[in-house]
Design a protein around this motif. Structure first.
Motif, short mmCIF file in Angstrom:
data_model
loop_
_atom_site.label_atom_id
_atom_site.label_comp_id
_atom_site.label_asym_id
_atom_site.label_seq_id
_atom_site.Cartn_x
_atom_site.Cartn_y
_atom_site.Cartn_z
N VAL A 104 0.84 -1.20 0.00
CA VAL A 104 0.00 0.00 0.00
C VAL A 104 0.87 1.25 0.00
O VAL A 104 0.63 2.20 -0.76
N ALA A 105 1.90 1.27 0.84
CA ALA A 105 2.79 2.43 0.91
C ALA A 105 3.46 2.67 -0.44
O ALA A 105 3.54 3.81 -0.92
N MET A 106 3.95 1.60 -1.08
CA MET A 106 4.61 1.74 -2.38
C MET A 106 3.62 2.22 -3.44
O MET A 106 3.98 3.01 -4.32
N THR A 107 2.38 1.75 -3.37
CA THR A 107 1.37 2.17 -4.34
C THR A 107 1.10 3.66 -4.22
O THR A 107 1.00 4.38 -5.23
N TYR A 108 0.99 4.16 -2.99
CA TYR A 108 0.78 5.61 -2.80
C TYR A 108 1.97 6.41 -3.32
O TYR A 108 1.80 7.44 -3.99
N ILE A 109 3.19 5.95 -3.03
CA ILE A 109 4.38 6.67 -3.50
C ILE A 109 4.42 6.70 -5.02
O ILE A 109 4.72 7.73 -5.64
N ASN A 110 4.10 5.56 -5.66
CA ASN A 110 4.07 5.52 -7.13
C ASN A 110 2.98 6.42 -7.69
O ASN A 110 3.16 7.03 -8.75
N ALA A 111 1.86 6.52 -7.01
CA ALA A 111 0.78 7.40 -7.45
C ALA A 111 1.23 8.86 -7.38
O ALA A 111 0.97 9.65 -8.30
N MET A 112 1.91 9.24 -6.30
CA MET A 112 2.43 10.62 -6.18
C MET A 112 3.46 10.91 -7.26
O MET A 112 3.50 12.00 -7.83
N GLU A 113 4.29 9.91 -7.54
CA GLU A 113 5.31 10.09 -8.58
C GLU A 113 4.67 10.27 -9.95
O GLU A 113 5.09 11.13 -10.73
N GLU A 114 3.63 9.48 -10.24
CA GLU A 114 2.95 9.59 -11.52
C GLU A 114 2.23 10.93 -11.66
O GLU A 114 2.14 11.49 -12.76
N ARG A 115 1.74 11.46 -10.57
CA ARG A 115 1.09 12.78 -10.58
C ARG A 115 2.11 13.93 -10.59
O ARG A 115 1.75 15.08 -10.50
N GLN A 116 3.42 13.57 -10.71
CA GLN A 116 4.53 14.51 -10.87
C GLN A 116 4.75 15.41 -9.65
O GLN A 116 5.28 16.51 -9.77
N LEU A 117 4.39 14.89 -8.48
CA LEU A 117 4.62 15.64 -7.26
C LEU A 117 6.12 15.82 -7.01
O LEU A 117 6.59 16.92 -6.72
N PHE A 118 6.87 14.73 -7.14
CA PHE A 118 8.30 14.78 -6.87
C PHE A 118 9.06 15.54 -7.96
O PHE A 118 10.01 16.27 -7.68
#
Length: 480
Positions: free
Chosen positions: A111-125
């Motif tokens: 779950v934690a990895m899925t959220y991090i990948n979602a933030m990355e895809e939304r170009q937050l980082f």
């Protein structure tokens, strides 16, 4: 035909003799297999597997493969021995116990990895990286900002993702200044590992300690000051070797995609569900995390259903041609897919974790962890034993080291459990191969941030390690 079958017969005979239930144990003895052929073979299999893990960057064999095979072999031998003694249910129960421990951690991390990948895809980082690169900061300020951000982001996100993000920034800013990039990468590794040590979510080892119930959620934050000392001592010394020249930007502008901030809010809500469910309902933290995954799936459904209408309206109201084109491209892009984010989780890490948990669990069931616990936590002072755990985690991955300690369950005070959590978390910073963050950055900054470049600063990092231990023993003396 005889020439081909004879070696096979000899091999099968040797295996039968080696694993014979009566070779090292007679009737009436306990099931301690530490002096049995099975025990020796289990140590051999695990040793070979872990050597292959440490050579991952050299032989390009993913680290999950050898430990998965080793785990299967170890438990197969245990199952064979116990079946011969009519105790197969005991071995099965032990295996299921270890599997359940892994399953809870697996779903939590997924779950934690899925959220991090979602933030990355939304170009937050990417948005954060572009902002920092184009602010015109000095190299020394970039050094401090990336370190401080790594320290404070890693308690929420995992330290590996945090380190990779910060490394991308220093690579972009540093350009051909290899000296700056190398020192900044070392600073990021130390900061990410230190930041992950005072939060249950910052590192797999802290998560294991929390889920095992050894340390309460709020108690972890008593490690904040020791962790900060661990980061600041080497950072202050290294900063004097960074020039004050202004970093060159590239004027890149990155916009966050729709829903990025709301996904961050959902992630914080998910963490809150895990913490509150564990603290007030007595339920495993994984329950709150999986509930949060369901919330993310609902939000993904909302984004998909409203994408077309949202961007049509946004394009219509765009203020200029550039903004019009940008919004149209976003609207024509693929809709947000939650299962795509699940697929992009670090599956090699998750499967490696399975292999490690089952291997160490098998060695513990055989009896080796009891022997080590007796040697370290009975014959030694617990403080020295826990400091040694941190040093070992610089050489061997801290996951099996911490899982071994948790499996031993030595009788220690809360202060000692906090100490081993701290040392296992930050000890890996002393070598570049001692943590996932260090190994990942050696790949990202290949040829610049190397084992040799890191080890030059090992005495300074070790000074921070020692200072953090002294700080913990001083300010958290009431827990001992």
């Amino acid at each position: 035909m005889l020439q081909r079958t004879k070696p096979l017969s000899v091999l099968l005979t040797l295996i039968a003799v080696l694993f014979s239930p009566n070779l090292f144990a007679s009737a009436g003895e306990s099931m301690d297999l530490t002096s049995h052929g099975i025990g020796y073979a289990a140590i051999l299999f695990f040793g070979i597997a872990y050597c292959l893990v440490m050579l991952e960057d050299v032989i390009h064999l993913r680290k999950s493969k050898p430990v998965l095979v080793a785990a299967g072999l170890i438990w197969a031998m245990i199952g064979f021995y116990y079946t011969q003694h009519g105790m197969n249910h005991d071995a099965e129960a032990a295996f299921r116990h270890n599997l359940l421990e892994y399953a809870e951690l697996f779903f939590f991390l997924l779950v934690a990895m899925t959220y991090i990948n979602a933030m990355e895809e939304r170009q937050l980082f990417d948005s954060l990286r572009a902002w920092m690169v184009n602010k015109g900061f000095t190299l020394r300020l970039i050094f401090w900002l990336t370190g401080i951000l790594a320290f404070f982001i890693s308690p929420i996100a995992d330290n590996l993702t945090t380190a990779l993000l910060m490394c991308a920034i220093v690579m972009k800013v540093g350009g051909t200044n290899h000296k700056f990039i190398a020192i900044a990468c070392i600073n990021i590794v130390v900061a990410a590992n230190a930041g992950g040590a005072f939060s249950p979510f910052g590192d797999i080892t802290t998560l294991m300690v929390w889920q095992k119930g050894m340390v309460e959620f709020s108690t972890f934050f008593h490690l904040f000051v020791p962790s900060a000392v661990n980061y600041l001592v080497p950072a202050v010394i290294m900063s004097f070797f960074i020039s004050k020249e202004v970093a060159a930007g590239d004027d890149e502008v990155v916009h966050m995609k729709r829903g990025a901030k709301r996904i961050v809010a959902l992630f914080l809500m998910t963490i809150s569900c895990a913490v509150l469910g564990h603290s007030f309902l007595g339920m495993p933290p994984v329950l709150g995390m999986m509930t949060g995954l369901g919330l993310l799936q609902f939000f993904a459904f909302f984004l998909r259903k409203t994408q077309k209408s949202y961007y049509e309206s946004a394009v219509h109201n765009a203020s200029d041609r550039v903004e019009h084109e940008r919004l149209r491209d976003l609207g024509d892009g693929a809709p947000f897919d939650i299962f795509n984010k699940v697929a992009k989780a670090e599956w090699d890490t998750l499967l490696f974790f399975y292999g490690v948990v089952l291997c160490v669990g098998g060695l513990g069931f055989i009896g080796y962890l009891g022997m080590i616990s007796e040697a370290m936590y009975t014959n030694w002072d617990a403080t020295y034993a826990n400091i040694t755990v941190g040093v070992l985690s610089a050489i061997v991955d801290n996951i099996p080291v911490m899982f071994a300690v948790l499996s031993m369950q030595p009788d220690m005070s809360l202060g000692q459990w906090l100490l081993v959590t701290l040392t296992a978390g930050v000890g890996g910073s002393m070598l570049s191969i001692g943590s996932a963050a260090g190994v990942a950055l050696m790949g990202q900054a290949r040829g610049i941030y190397t084992f040799g470049a890191h080890i030059k600063w090992a005495p300074v990092i070790a000074l921070g390690y020692a200072a953090s231990i002294v700080t913990h023993l001083w300010i958290n003396a009431s827990f001992f």
